[in-house]
Design a protein around this motif. Structure first.
Motif, PDB file in Angstrom:
ATOM      1  N   ILE A  71      -0.552  -0.269 -13.422  1.00 27.66           N
ATOM      2  CA  ILE A  71      -1.891  -1.083 -13.247  1.00 27.66           C
ATOM      3  C   ILE A  71      -2.006  -0.689 -11.559  1.00 27.66           C
ATOM      4  O   ILE A  71      -1.258  -1.258 -10.762  1.00 27.66           O
ATOM      5  CB  ILE A  71      -2.076  -2.451 -13.495  1.00 27.66           C
ATOM      6  CG1 ILE A  71      -1.843  -2.719 -14.912  1.00 27.66           C
ATOM      7  CG2 ILE A  71      -3.310  -3.066 -12.936  1.00 27.66           C
ATOM      8  CD1 ILE A  71      -1.696  -4.053 -15.100  1.00 27.66           C
ATOM      9  N   VAL A  72      -3.094   0.189 -11.292  1.00 27.26           N
ATOM     10  CA  VAL A  72      -3.256   0.681  -9.985  1.00 27.26           C
ATOM     11  C   VAL A  72      -4.612   0.375  -9.306  1.00 27.26           C
ATOM     12  O   VAL A  72      -5.733   0.589  -9.889  1.00 27.26           O
ATOM     13  CB  VAL A  72      -2.904   2.127  -9.838  1.00 27.26           C
ATOM     14  CG1 VAL A  72      -3.071   2.529  -8.394  1.00 27.26           C
ATOM     15  CG2 VAL A  72      -1.586   2.581 -10.536  1.00 27.26           C
ATOM     16  N   HIS A  73      -4.585  -0.292  -8.272  1.00 29.36           N
ATOM     17  CA  HIS A  73      -5.998  -0.492  -7.455  1.00 29.36           C
ATOM     18  C   HIS A  73      -6.329   0.693  -6.779  1.00 29.36           C
ATOM     19  O   HIS A  73      -5.613   1.140  -5.863  1.00 29.36           O
ATOM     20  CB  HIS A  73      -5.807  -1.880  -6.826  1.00 29.36           C
ATOM     21  CG  HIS A  73      -7.097  -2.211  -5.694  1.00 29.36           C
ATOM     22  ND1 HIS A  73      -6.890  -2.556  -4.337  1.00 29.36           N
ATOM     23  CD2 HIS A  73      -8.100  -1.911  -5.899  1.00 29.36           C
ATOM     24  CE1 HIS A  73      -8.036  -2.907  -3.948  1.00 29.36           C
ATOM     25  NE2 HIS A  73      -8.795  -2.499  -4.823  1.00 29.36           N
ATOM     26  N   LEU A  74      -7.475   1.190  -6.858  1.00 30.48           N
ATOM     27  CA  LEU A  74      -7.783   2.489  -5.970  1.00 30.48           C
ATOM     28  C   LEU A  74      -8.817   1.651  -4.848  1.00 30.48           C
ATOM     29  O   LEU A  74      -9.724   1.032  -5.258  1.00 30.48           O
ATOM     30  CB  LEU A  74      -9.000   3.329  -6.797  1.00 30.48           C
ATOM     31  CG  LEU A  74      -8.446   3.817  -8.082  1.00 30.48           C
ATOM     32  CD1 LEU A  74      -9.333   4.810  -8.740  1.00 30.48           C
ATOM     33  CD2 LEU A  74      -7.255   4.809  -7.810  1.00 30.48           C
ATOM     34  N   MET A  75      -8.374   1.822  -3.787  1.00 32.13           N
ATOM     35  CA  MET A  75      -8.541   1.156  -2.664  1.00 32.13           C
ATOM     36  C   MET A  75     -10.094   1.497  -1.986  1.00 32.13           C
ATOM     37  O   MET A  75     -10.432   2.725  -2.176  1.00 32.13           O
ATOM     38  CB  MET A  75      -7.572   1.192  -1.612  1.00 32.13           C
ATOM     39  CG  MET A  75      -6.325   0.476  -1.933  1.00 32.13           C
ATOM     40  SD  MET A  75      -5.085   0.460  -0.659  1.00 32.13           S
ATOM     41  CE  MET A  75      -5.752  -0.603   0.528  1.00 32.13           C
ATOM     42  N   GLU A 120      -4.915   6.204  -0.729  1.00 36.55           N
ATOM     43  CA  GLU A 120      -3.963   5.037  -0.621  1.00 36.55           C
ATOM     44  C   GLU A 120      -4.331   3.965  -1.850  1.00 36.55           C
ATOM     45  O   GLU A 120      -5.605   4.052  -2.228  1.00 36.55           O
ATOM     46  CB  GLU A 120      -4.334   4.220   0.769  1.00 36.55           C
ATOM     47  CG  GLU A 120      -4.109   4.808   1.930  1.00 36.55           C
ATOM     48  CD  GLU A 120      -4.192   4.143   3.036  1.00 36.55           C
ATOM     49  OE1 GLU A 120      -5.070   3.163   2.967  1.00 36.55           O
ATOM     50  OE2 GLU A 120      -3.814   4.328   4.143  1.00 36.55           O
ATOM     51  N   VAL A 121      -3.235   3.532  -2.416  1.00 34.89           N
ATOM     52  CA  VAL A 121      -3.451   2.787  -3.434  1.00 34.89           C
ATOM     53  C   VAL A 121      -2.593   1.418  -3.139  1.00 34.89           C
ATOM     54  O   VAL A 121      -1.711   1.504  -2.546  1.00 34.89           O
ATOM     55  CB  VAL A 121      -2.960   3.641  -4.932  1.00 34.89           C
ATOM     56  CG1 VAL A 121      -3.899   4.698  -5.014  1.00 34.89           C
ATOM     57  CG2 VAL A 121      -1.623   3.925  -4.821  1.00 34.89           C
ATOM     58  N   GLN A 122      -2.883   0.504  -4.286  1.00 37.38           N
ATOM     59  CA  GLN A 122      -1.942  -0.702  -4.293  1.00 37.38           C
ATOM     60  C   GLN A 122      -1.401  -0.718  -5.951  1.00 37.38           C
ATOM     61  O   GLN A 122      -2.319  -0.753  -6.674  1.00 37.38           O
ATOM     62  CB  GLN A 122      -2.747  -1.841  -3.887  1.00 37.38           C
ATOM     63  CG  GLN A 122      -3.016  -2.106  -2.449  1.00 37.38           C
ATOM     64  CD  GLN A 122      -3.942  -3.264  -2.080  1.00 37.38           C
ATOM     65  OE1 GLN A 122      -4.909  -3.273  -2.561  1.00 37.38           O
ATOM     66  NE2 GLN A 122      -3.540  -3.867  -1.195  1.00 37.38           N
ATOM     67  N   VAL A 123      -0.093  -0.884  -6.000  1.00 40.39           N
ATOM     68  CA  VAL A 123       0.493  -0.728  -7.499  1.00 40.39           C
ATOM     69  C   VAL A 123       0.864  -2.197  -7.560  1.00 40.39           C
ATOM     70  O   VAL A 123       1.575  -2.618  -6.845  1.00 40.39           O
ATOM     71  CB  VAL A 123       1.595   0.328  -7.496  1.00 40.39           C
ATOM     72  CG1 VAL A 123       2.081   0.230  -9.048  1.00 40.39           C
ATOM     73  CG2 VAL A 123       0.810   1.499  -7.333  1.00 40.39           C
ATOM     74  N   VAL A 145       0.843  -1.251  -0.239  1.00 35.66           N
ATOM     75  CA  VAL A 145       0.125   0.097  -0.105  1.00 35.66           C
ATOM     76  C   VAL A 145       0.866   1.220  -0.040  1.00 35.66           C
ATOM     77  O   VAL A 145       2.106   1.406   0.697  1.00 35.66           O
ATOM     78  CB  VAL A 145      -1.121   0.127   1.161  1.00 35.66           C
ATOM     79  CG1 VAL A 145      -1.555   1.154   1.234  1.00 35.66           C
ATOM     80  CG2 VAL A 145      -1.976  -1.306   1.025  1.00 35.66           C
ATOM     81  N   SER A 146       0.602   2.146  -0.828  1.00 38.12           N
ATOM     82  CA  SER A 146       1.243   3.477  -1.020  1.00 38.12           C
ATOM     83  C   SER A 146       0.439   4.337  -0.974  1.00 38.12           C
ATOM     84  O   SER A 146      -0.873   4.124  -1.075  1.00 38.12           O
ATOM     85  CB  SER A 146       2.384   3.443  -2.029  1.00 38.12           C
ATOM     86  OG  SER A 146       1.656   3.212  -3.225  1.00 38.12           O
ATOM     87  N   GLU A 147       0.933   5.741  -1.255  1.00 40.24           N
ATOM     88  CA  GLU A 147      -0.175   6.875  -1.405  1.00 40.24           C
ATOM     89  C   GLU A 147      -0.045   7.491  -2.742  1.00 40.24           C
ATOM     90  O   GLU A 147       1.144   7.814  -3.057  1.00 40.24           O
ATOM     91  CB  GLU A 147      -0.008   7.963  -0.259  1.00 40.24           C
ATOM     92  CG  GLU A 147      -0.953   9.214  -0.337  1.00 40.24           C
ATOM     93  CD  GLU A 147      -0.983   9.964   0.901  1.00 40.24           C
ATOM     94  OE1 GLU A 147      -1.100  11.170   0.816  1.00 40.24           O
ATOM     95  OE2 GLU A 147      -1.036   9.380   2.113  1.00 40.24           O
TER      96      GLU A 147
END
Length: 241
Positions: A100-104, A90-93, A83-85
């Motif tokens: 490709i990035v997960h919007l949490m 917060e996102v997960q790359v 998890v990063s910002e």
């Protein structure tokens, strides 16, 4: 920067809509341009060669792909992503696929290019209930994490409170209870399945509290402009900013 939104990808099943032949506008985009998938991204799941091929193919597209999670995701895999910002939330790359990035769930993002335009404030809330639960196996193709828990809903409300309950765009997988009949009608679903669940009800309360310009969602496998502020997406790819 341009922002586009589309519906479910389902791994390799529906990803071909992003090809240059089916979506020629995508050819002219850059890494600063964003494509948001409204849930059921569904990769990776089993780690198959086919999944890795499609992820590499998507990573090679000229834009940056964002997605909220749907109900058909491998949640144990998502839980392991760092998890990063980014963009104020917060996102997960994906480590192997950095574009490709997960919007949490429950995060509010300020998507903008710094080019003098105001950023687009986006509220992302993944999750949905599987209507085919009885045909799925827990721990393999069904996970209880498909529905947000109380902590995730509380986090969402706190983030929205900090944003003054005012956003430009809502991106989710399912919809509010009040929009459910219209969404199901657009999908040709019978009355027998018109039963709002807990997340539909929570979204319904959000409808009364949140100021927003447009709400995009997938899940129901149809494309329809339900009214001036709600867009159901599946195969369509629409520009929203």
């Amino acid at each position: 920067m341009a922002i586009w939104v589309t519906g479910d990808v389902h791994g390799g099943i529906d990803i071909a809509k992003l090809s240059g032949r089916r979506w020629p506008e995508g050819r002219g985009l850059t890494r600063d341009d964003l494509l948001i998938v409204c849930g059921d991204f569904s990769m990776p799941w089993s780690g198959s060669n086919e999944e890795r091929w499609w992820l590499a193919w998507l990573e090679g597209r000229p834009w940056t792909t964002l997605f909220v999670d749907g109900n058909h995701e491998c949640f144990p895999y998502l839980a392991e992503l760092p998890v990063s910002e980014r963009w104020g939330g917060e996102v997960q790359v994906y480590p192997e696929y950095p574009h490709i990035v997960h919007l949490m769930r429950g995060q509010v993002y300020e998507l903008g290019d710094g080019g003098g335009r105001d950023p687009v404030r986006v509220f992302a809330m993944g999750g949905a209930a599987s209507h085919d639960r009885e045909y799925r196996t827990e721990g393999w193709d069904w996970f209880a994490e498909e529905m947000p828990g109380p902590d995730e809903l509380a986090e969402a409300e706190a983030r929205l409170g900090a944003a003054g309950w005012d956003v430009d765009l809502v991106v989710s997988h399912c919809c509010s209870a009040r929009m459910l009949p219209s969404a199901l009608a657009a999908a040709g679903v019978s009355d027998a399945r018109r039963h709002p669940d807990a997340l539909n009800a929570w979204f319904d309360a959000l409808e009364d509290r949140l100021a927003y310009g447009l709400w995009c969602f997938g899940h129901y496998h149809a494309d329809a402009r339900l009214d001036g502020r709600h867009r159901l997406l599946y195969r369509d790819i629409v520009r929203v900013a």
